[in-house]
Design an enzyme around this catalytic site. Structure first.
Site, PDB file in Angstrom:
ATOM      1  N   CYS A  85      -7.874  76.400 154.751  1.00 48.34           N
ATOM      2  CA  CYS A  85      -9.326  76.445 154.836  1.00 48.34           C
ATOM      3  C   CYS A  85      -9.703  77.852 155.270  1.00 48.34           C
ATOM      4  O   CYS A  85      -9.397  78.256 156.405  1.00 48.34           O
ATOM      5  CB  CYS A  85      -9.835  75.406 155.823  1.00 48.34           C
ATOM      6  N   CYS A 235     -17.134  79.391 151.054  1.00 50.56           N
ATOM      7  CA  CYS A 235     -15.853  78.670 150.923  1.00 50.56           C
ATOM      8  C   CYS A 235     -14.712  79.658 150.643  1.00 50.56           C
ATOM      9  O   CYS A 235     -14.613  80.204 149.534  1.00 50.56           O
ATOM     10  CB  CYS A 235     -15.922  77.611 149.823  1.00 50.56           C
TER      11      CYS A 235
HETATM   12  O1  PYC Z   1     -13.539  77.903 153.535  1.00 47.94           O
HETATM   13  O2  PYC Z   1     -11.785  77.253 152.373  1.00 47.94           O
HETATM   14  C1  PYC Z   1     -12.838  77.033 152.958  1.00 47.94           C
HETATM   15  C2  PYC Z   1     -13.317  75.633 153.043  1.00 47.94           C
HETATM   16  C3  PYC Z   1     -12.768  74.531 152.452  1.00 47.94           C
HETATM   17  C4  PYC Z   1     -13.561  73.445 152.806  1.00 47.94           C
HETATM   18  C5  PYC Z   1     -14.584  73.901 153.599  1.00 47.94           C
HETATM   19  N1  PYC Z   1     -14.411  75.257 153.725  1.00 47.94           N
END
Ligand code: PYC
Length: 334
Positions: A85, A235
């Protein structure tokens, strides 16, 4: 259980710093397995309401197998466990600096998906060198009820993503409910049509792309996470998957910056280096801020001691092997 909360570009992370489950030794993959099969109530209790909420990602600090690493980290959310993550890795590094456990500079972390390097630039900014990322399928077309034909790529950035420009509406905050419903329909269709990542891996994240709002960004995204929450940050693993697609299409050169804007307007500055076999090593920079510290209590007489499962989507994941029936939990002290 003692936890420290932070957010990375808007997306929350809760690091368990004391009182986590006793997972013993072994590889992180073995310890994740043990977490899910024997201690999943720790995940539910720390992430779900009333102590947490659906957007929260947990990070359990654990002893690394590789002694050169500052720590091992296991990530989890309201649906189960994550291989990696990106936002939570940055949040964890900033949290460790807040605790005085690490100083600015380069650090190695062990995650279930592999070793991740973090360059802590200041107490609130870090650059992450993620695990090898790659695109496995290009231009997959599926017919999705209520949306129609959707075409996208399948790529890995530490988690599996379906990435598409075919959003049903503009990527704005007012459209979050509509985008969430559409992304969930795509995720279900991919599963029903057995469109998977490598070796049959479930594609559990769906990512829409569109034009950025800021004139200094390259793209805006909307990412739906496995438990039905959307990512407030761009993300980290999703941006890594995007870089893999851009690299595979020859649309971004090694070392060239890509500024990925999130649905709330926060951003990661990203680039990559090739790593052979058509894979890349993504590099992401983002900011995180510690915003709270708490001791979580668990009273075995509390009917919701292990957290409220708000929807069918965030029931204990089948891969955790744990029972969804609160009556079956063994009372445990945090
Ligand atoms: O930042 O990789 C990320 C992530 C995955 C799910 C929520 N954030």
């Amino acid at each position: 259980m003692r936890v420290i909360d932070s957010h990375t570009e808007g997306e929350p992370t809760r690091v368990i710093v004391e009182g986590g489950p006793p997972l013993g030794r072994g590889s992180l993959a073995e310890r994740v397995q043990r977490f899910g099969s024997g201690f999943d109530d720790y995940r539910r209790a720390s992430i779900n309401e009333p102590r947490g909420h659906e957007a929260l990602v947990g990070a359990l600090l654990c002893e690394p197998c590789d002694e050169a690493c500052s720590s091992g980290v296991i990530f989890f959310n309201n649906a189960g466990y994550l291989g990696m993550c990106g936002h939570a890795m940055i949040g964890t590094a900033v949290t460790l600096a807040h605790l005085g456990r690490i100083e600015p500079g380069a650090h190695r972390f062990e995650t279930p998906a592999g070793i991740v390097m973090v360059d802590l630039k200041t107490c609130n900014e870090a650059t992450l060198l993620n695990v090898e990322s790659f695109r496995s399928r290009k231009d997959v077309s599926i017919e999705v009820d209520s949306i129609g034909n959707v075409t996208g790529d399948v790529a890995y950035g530490g988690n599996w993503f379906f990435l598409t420009g075919d959003a049903p509406c503009p990527l704005t905050m007012e459209n979050i409910p509509r985008l969430s419903t559409a992304a969930e329909a795509i995720r279900k269709t991919l599963a029903a049509k057995q469109v998977t990542g490598a070796e049959g891996a479930e594609i559990d994240h769906v990512e829409f792309f569109g034009p950025p709002v800021s004139t200094t960004a390259d793209s805006r995204n909307f990412v739906l996470c496995p438990g039905g929450a959307y990512d407030r940050s761009p993300c980290g693993t999703g941006t890594s998957a995007k870089l893999a697609c851009l690299a595979a299409n020859g649309l971004l050169k090694p070392g060239q910056d890509w500024i990925q804007e999130s649905i709330i307007g926060s951003r990661f500055v990203a680039s990559y280096q090739p790593s052979g076999h058509s894979k890349i090593i993504p590099r992401l920079t983002g900011r995180a801020y510690v915003c709270g510290e708490a001791t979580l209590f668990r009273n075995p007489e509390d009917p919701f001691a292990d957290g409220i499962v708000a929807s069918g989507r965030n029931m204990p994941a089948s891969r955790s092997g744990a029972s969804p029936d609160p009556q079956q939990f063994v009372a445990q002290q945090f």
